[in-house]
Scaffold this motif. Structure first.
Motif, PDB file in Angstrom:
ATOM      1  N   LEU A  55       2.894  -2.126   5.260  1.00  0.00           N
ATOM      2  CA  LEU A  55       2.060  -0.993   4.865  1.00  0.00           C
ATOM      3  C   LEU A  55       1.846  -0.041   6.031  1.00  0.00           C
ATOM      4  O   LEU A  55       1.987   1.184   5.886  1.00  0.00           O
ATOM      5  N   LEU A  56       1.539  -0.588   7.199  1.00  0.00           N
ATOM      6  CA  LEU A  56       1.319   0.262   8.371  1.00  0.00           C
ATOM      7  C   LEU A  56       2.592   0.991   8.796  1.00  0.00           C
ATOM      8  O   LEU A  56       2.556   2.177   9.134  1.00  0.00           O
ATOM      9  N   VAL A  57       3.726   0.283   8.768  1.00  0.00           N
ATOM     10  CA  VAL A  57       4.996   0.921   9.129  1.00  0.00           C
ATOM     11  C   VAL A  57       5.328   2.016   8.117  1.00  0.00           C
ATOM     12  O   VAL A  57       5.788   3.101   8.482  1.00  0.00           O
ATOM     13  N   LEU A  64       7.069   6.151   1.484  1.00  0.00           N
ATOM     14  CA  LEU A  64       6.307   5.686   0.333  1.00  0.00           C
ATOM     15  C   LEU A  64       6.810   4.323  -0.149  1.00  0.00           C
ATOM     16  O   LEU A  64       6.015   3.464  -0.527  1.00  0.00           O
ATOM     17  N   ALA A  65       8.116   4.107  -0.110  1.00  0.00           N
ATOM     18  CA  ALA A  65       8.685   2.842  -0.574  1.00  0.00           C
ATOM     19  C   ALA A  65       8.191   1.661   0.273  1.00  0.00           C
ATOM     20  O   ALA A  65       7.802   0.619  -0.271  1.00  0.00           O
ATOM     21  N   ALA A  67       5.446   1.585   2.124  1.00  0.00           N
ATOM     22  CA  ALA A  67       4.005   1.457   1.919  1.00  0.00           C
ATOM     23  C   ALA A  67       3.709   0.738   0.606  1.00  0.00           C
ATOM     24  O   ALA A  67       2.825  -0.131   0.547  1.00  0.00           O
ATOM     25  N   MET A  68       4.452   1.063  -0.441  1.00  0.00           N
ATOM     26  CA  MET A  68       4.257   0.390  -1.734  1.00  0.00           C
ATOM     27  C   MET A  68       4.655  -1.081  -1.650  1.00  0.00           C
ATOM     28  O   MET A  68       3.954  -1.951  -2.166  1.00  0.00           O
ATOM     29  N   LEU A  69       5.772  -1.360  -1.000  1.00  0.00           N
ATOM     30  CA  LEU A  69       6.216  -2.741  -0.830  1.00  0.00           C
ATOM     31  C   LEU A  69       5.195  -3.542  -0.025  1.00  0.00           C
ATOM     32  O   LEU A  69       4.894  -4.701  -0.345  1.00  0.00           O
ATOM     33  N   GLY A  70       4.649  -2.922   1.020  1.00  0.00           N
ATOM     34  CA  GLY A  70       3.616  -3.581   1.814  1.00  0.00           C
ATOM     35  C   GLY A  70       2.371  -3.871   1.016  1.00  0.00           C
ATOM     36  O   GLY A  70       1.763  -4.938   1.136  1.00  0.00           O
ATOM     37  N   THR A  71       1.966  -2.928   0.168  1.00  0.00           N
ATOM     38  CA  THR A  71       0.784  -3.138  -0.670  1.00  0.00           C
ATOM     39  C   THR A  71       1.007  -4.274  -1.653  1.00  0.00           C
ATOM     40  O   THR A  71       0.134  -5.126  -1.851  1.00  0.00           O
ATOM     41  N   ILE A  72       2.191  -4.314  -2.255  1.00  0.00           N
ATOM     42  CA  ILE A  72       2.507  -5.391  -3.200  1.00  0.00           C
ATOM     43  C   ILE A  72       2.518  -6.741  -2.490  1.00  0.00           C
ATOM     44  O   ILE A  72       1.971  -7.733  -2.992  1.00  0.00           O
TER      45      ILE A  72
END
Length: 94
Positions: A55-57, A64-65, A67-72
């Motif tokens: 998410l931070l990276v 956006l991809a 960040a979304m992957l990090g959130t998931i």
């Protein structure tokens, strides 16, 4: 080949006895978590940490991809940790 009910009960009993006799060995054999400096870190916690890093990276690189992957991954790790914690504490109450 599936196990009979009696065989499942025997295996469950052996598993509980192993957890009582040597919890560290039982945790190592089950593959649920890692020992770091004598402390156990579960797979859910590792997944959550990886999610935060992704998410931070993603935010730093305007991706956006990522960040979304990090959130998931973060949410999945938190859910996994919560379910592991609940299962572990409810089993000891019974």
């Amino acid at each position: 080949m599936s196990l009979s009910d009696e065989e499942r009960q025997r295996l469950a009993k052996l598993g509980h006895e192993l957890e009582e006799d040597d919890p560290r060995l039982a945790r190592t054999l089950s593959g649920k978590g890692f020992d770091v400096f004598g402390h156990s870190i579960g797979t859910g916690a590792l997944l959550a940490i990886a999610g935060v890093l992704l998410l931070l990276v993603g935010l730093a690189g305007n991706s956006l991809a990522l960040a979304m992957l990090g959130t998931i991954a973060l949410v999945g790790g938190l859910v996994r940790s919560g379910s592991d914690w609940t299962r572990r504490h409810l089993r000891h109450r019974a």
